[in-house]
Design an enzyme around this catalytic site. Structure first.
Site: not given
Length: 247
Positions: A161, A65, A165, A146
């Site tokens: 998010y 993880d 990025k 992304s």
């Protein structure tokens, strides 16, 4: 890719989607691949899709993880003991959590995104870089970024998010400078896809707009391209969009 034959690649988040496609592609290209994932049994299942028995033996699964430093240290220690070190690292692991920045009681979800998408990437890079430097290996580190790391898409619920990025975009340049300052020729590449048909694209997001999507193999092919460039070439940023994407 010939110069990477028999060399060691570590791929994070290798259990599905883009990570699985990258792990299989690197193994098929002749590399020894260590797939890190929480769902380690899914990485092991990827062997069935590889082209022959020799290739299947080159794919290894390690439970990790990347939001937990102890998992990362243990995984990279295993790679060093088993294979001597890392030559290529693909930081693919990433998550999104549906909430908003101002929703009450959402701290755990926000931290999960940052710990995985930013801190996990930084810690894995640190361990891989140290492995490469001490063995005088001109390795390569690839971040699966992304388009959300360059422009904030208008998708409700993406919350932190995009910020995570954007951090990857900044970290890529910071790492390029630090790798050079350390006297190495280790490369770093950011690959920024548009929408890819993976688990991170929820059914709700698909319903918000019937938009075109890439396939995971498209991103794996981009990794092979970047890693396969001559030693003099560094692909710093590679943006890939599906034809017709409107954001």
């Amino acid at each position: 890719m010939d110069r990477w034959t028999g060399k060691v690649a570590v791929v994070t988040g290798a259990s599905s989607g883009i990570g699985a496609a990258i792990a299989k592609s690197l193994a098929n290209a002749g590399m020894v691949v260590v797939g890190l994932a929480r769902r380690v049994e899914r990485v092991e299942a990827l062997r069935d899709d590889l082209k022959d028995e020799a290739t299947r033996k080159r794919l290894h699964a390690v439970k990790c993880d990347v939001s937990k430093e102890e998992d990362i240290l243990k995984a990279f220690s295993w790679v060093e003991e088993k294979f001597g070190g890392v030559d290529v690292l693909v930081n693919n692991a990433g998550i999104a959590r549906k909430t908003s920045l101002v929703a009450p009681g959402n701290t755990t979800m926000l931290r999960e995104v940052i710990d995985t998408n930013v801190m996990g990437l930084v810690m894995c890079t640190r361990e891989a870089f140290q492995s490469m430097k001490k063995r005088s290996v001109d390795g390569h580190i690839v971040h699966i970024n992304s388009i959300a790391g360059h422009n904030v898409p208008n998708f409700p619920g993406l919350n932190i998010y995009s910020a995570s990025k954007f951090a990857v975009t900044a970290l890529t340049e910071t790492m390029r400078r630090e790798f050079s300052a350390e006297g190495t020729k280790i490369k770093v590449t950011s690959i920024s896809p548009g929408a890819v048909d993976t688990e991170i694209i929820t059914d709700e997001m698909k319903e918000l707009g019937k938009f075109p999507m890439l396939e995971s193999q498209d991103i794996a092919d981009a990794v092979l391209y970047a890693v396969g460039t001559p030693p003099r070439v560094q692909v710093h940023e590679l943006t890939i969009k599906p034809v017709g994407e409107s954001f």
